[in-house]
Write an enzyme that holds these catalytic residues in place. Structure first.
Site, short mmCIF file in Angstrom:
data_model
loop_
_atom_site.label_atom_id
_atom_site.label_comp_id
_atom_site.label_asym_id
_atom_site.label_seq_id
_atom_site.Cartn_x
_atom_site.Cartn_y
_atom_site.Cartn_z
N CYS A 118 0.85 -1.18 0.00
CA CYS A 118 0.00 0.00 0.00
C CYS A 118 0.89 1.23 0.00
O CYS A 118 2.11 1.14 0.17
CB CYS A 118 -0.94 -0.01 1.21
SG CYS A 118 -2.34 1.14 1.04
N CYS A 120 -0.27 4.27 1.78
CA CYS A 120 -0.73 5.24 2.78
C CYS A 120 0.33 5.58 3.81
O CYS A 120 0.36 6.70 4.34
CB CYS A 120 -2.00 4.75 3.46
SG CYS A 120 -1.83 3.19 4.35
N CYS A 128 -4.31 6.15 0.18
CA CYS A 128 -3.72 4.92 -0.35
C CYS A 128 -3.39 4.99 -1.84
O CYS A 128 -3.28 3.95 -2.50
CB CYS A 128 -4.66 3.75 -0.07
SG CYS A 128 -4.99 3.50 1.69
N LYS A 195 -12.28 -5.33 2.63
CA LYS A 195 -11.78 -4.41 3.66
C LYS A 195 -12.78 -3.29 3.84
O LYS A 195 -13.07 -2.54 2.91
CB LYS A 195 -10.41 -3.86 3.25
CG LYS A 195 -9.77 -2.94 4.27
CD LYS A 195 -8.39 -2.50 3.80
CE LYS A 195 -7.71 -1.58 4.78
NZ LYS A 195 -6.35 -1.16 4.30
N ARG A 205 -3.51 3.38 12.82
CA ARG A 205 -3.07 4.62 12.17
C ARG A 205 -2.13 5.42 13.06
O ARG A 205 -1.28 6.16 12.57
CB ARG A 205 -4.30 5.42 11.73
CG ARG A 205 -5.02 4.70 10.59
CD ARG A 205 -6.36 5.30 10.22
NE ARG A 205 -6.98 4.47 9.17
CZ ARG A 205 -8.24 4.57 8.80
NH1 ARG A 205 -9.03 5.47 9.37
NH2 ARG A 205 -8.73 3.79 7.86
N ARG A 217 -11.56 7.35 3.96
CA ARG A 217 -11.30 6.34 2.92
C ARG A 217 -12.57 5.65 2.44
O ARG A 217 -12.51 4.56 1.89
CB ARG A 217 -10.29 5.32 3.46
CG ARG A 217 -8.92 5.95 3.71
CD ARG A 217 -7.94 4.99 4.33
NE ARG A 217 -6.64 5.65 4.48
CZ ARG A 217 -5.74 5.33 5.41
NH1 ARG A 217 -5.99 4.36 6.26
NH2 ARG A 217 -4.60 5.98 5.47
N GLU A 233 -16.76 -8.15 -4.40
CA GLU A 233 -15.31 -7.93 -4.31
C GLU A 233 -14.56 -9.25 -4.41
O GLU A 233 -13.53 -9.35 -5.10
CB GLU A 233 -14.97 -7.22 -3.00
CG GLU A 233 -15.39 -5.77 -2.93
CD GLU A 233 -14.42 -4.85 -3.67
OE1 GLU A 233 -13.42 -5.34 -4.22
OE2 GLU A 233 -14.67 -3.63 -3.70
N LYS A 248 -11.19 -7.89 6.63
CA LYS A 248 -10.68 -6.94 7.62
C LYS A 248 -11.74 -5.86 7.86
O LYS A 248 -12.19 -5.24 6.89
CB LYS A 248 -9.38 -6.30 7.10
CG LYS A 248 -8.74 -5.31 8.05
CD LYS A 248 -7.46 -4.73 7.45
CE LYS A 248 -6.80 -3.76 8.44
NZ LYS A 248 -5.56 -3.17 7.91
N TYR A 313 -2.10 -9.05 16.47
CA TYR A 313 -1.06 -8.50 17.34
C TYR A 313 -0.89 -9.36 18.59
O TYR A 313 0.08 -9.17 19.33
CB TYR A 313 -1.44 -7.06 17.72
CG TYR A 313 -1.69 -6.19 16.52
CD1 TYR A 313 -0.63 -5.65 15.79
CD2 TYR A 313 -2.99 -5.95 16.06
CE1 TYR A 313 -0.85 -4.89 14.65
CE2 TYR A 313 -3.22 -5.18 14.92
CZ TYR A 313 -2.15 -4.67 14.23
OH TYR A 313 -2.37 -3.92 13.10
#
Length: 324
Positions: A118, A120, A128, A195, A205, A217, A233, A248, A313
């Site tokens: 990406c 961004c 992006c 997404k 972010r 976005r 999609e 996501k 994470y």
């Protein structure tokens, strides 16, 4: 009175383990790492407790810890020293992600590097792609060649999987074409094709310094209210050549994870995003929940919904839980 005795299969821990339908394994996990170009930085991200921005010169110790815990897939996100309006840092030879990838592959040849493809994190406006001067929106078609350059640069550095996250129309087709023309036929594409324009991305972010400087976005990420759009999609990305599909966020979109799983035979990846992580961490730090049990229940819910892999994470924590 005749009735079914379902409790027979719940009578002991051993019995429950034997009939369990879904399992979380270390092999399912992809661990995100935020890499900064500045030297000697290991800075905890305030909105992501336990997650750090890590300098290139300190990256080896983080990779060793993850590898020793059993993690075999990493996703790098870059925080460059400088940015411009076309995201040059995303596709230069010595970009922060390219350098991080070379470090990782030199250490562990069997460590899979998933490249977030990406712009961004590298644009001074935080969007992006390239901004159209008249509409002040992202110019879809002008952005595609830069994404192709980024993907090729990442593969040249050693990336094993390309994961385009920009949500430009046609991005999978163009990246597939570019990789093939460069001779990288065997590099798979893990598309962020489903997404959503989610409020759960906020802490990320902060971590990647990638918040848009104006607007949002919503003209390229999906409306959280839409379900059928995800299947459109998915259909497009499959036709264009994607090998894996990311949904996501994950936890608020488990219905979408299941829909995607039901409509494709390619592996499905759930992204357990920053806001989901931070809410769980905050509740655990306040003593309101048992962190380990809640985290593992969340992971199982994603597997049960149909996820084959999970970007999270919590990856290092999960490995420690599984080692008990």
């Amino acid at each position: 009175m005749k009735f079914d005795r379902h409790r027979r299969l719940r009578s002991s821990a051993t019995m429950r383990d034997m009939v369990r339908e879904n399992h979380v394994r270390k092999e399912d996990l992809i661990y995100p790492i935020f890499v900064v170009e500045k030297d000697d930085v290991k800075k905890e991200i305030k909105s992501l407790p336990g997650v750090y921005q890590i300098s290139l010169n300190l990256l080896e110790s983080e990779l060793k810890e993850a590898y020793d815990l059993g993690i075999r897939a990493i996703m790098f996100f870059g925080v460059p020293n400088s940015k411009d309006d076309i995201g040059t840092g995303a596709y230069i030879h010595d970009g922060v992600i390219q350098q991080a990838t070379r470090i990782a592959k030199k250490m562990y040849d069997d460590l899979l590097i998933v490249a977030d493809t990406c712009l961004c994190e590298y644009t001074d406006h935080g969007h992006c792609g390239v901004i159209d001067d008249h509409t002040h929106d992202v110019d879809n078609d002008k952005s595609l060649p830069l994404l192709v350059k980024t993907a090729i640069s990442q593969v040249e550095a050693g990336a094993d999987i390309i994961a385009p996250s920009n949500m430009m129309d046609g991005f999978v087709a163009e990246i597939r074409r570019g990789l093939d023309e460069a001779g990288y036929y065997n590099i798979p594409i893990m598309s962020y094709g489903v997404k959503y324009a989610s409020s759960f991305f906020g802490p990320f972010r902060d971590a990647a310094d990638s918040a848009p400087s104006f607007g949002d976005r919503k003209t390229y990420q999906m409306d959280p209210a839409n379900r059928l759009e995800a299947l459109r999609e998915l259909e497009s990305d499959l036709k264009e050549g994607c090998d894996m599909m990311i949904v996501k966020p994950a936890l608020s979109y488990l219905d979408i994870v299941r829909d995607v799983k039901n409509h494709t035979n390619v592996p499905v990846v759930a992204y357990n995003v920053s806001g989901e992580y931070s809410m769980t961490k905050a509740a655990a730090q306040n003593g309101w929940i048992d962190e380990e049990r809640v985290v593992m229940e969340q992971m199982v819910s994603m597997k049960r919904a149909g996820a084959d892999m999970i970007i999270t994470y919590f990856a290092k924590d999960i490995c420690r839980y599984l080692d008990k």
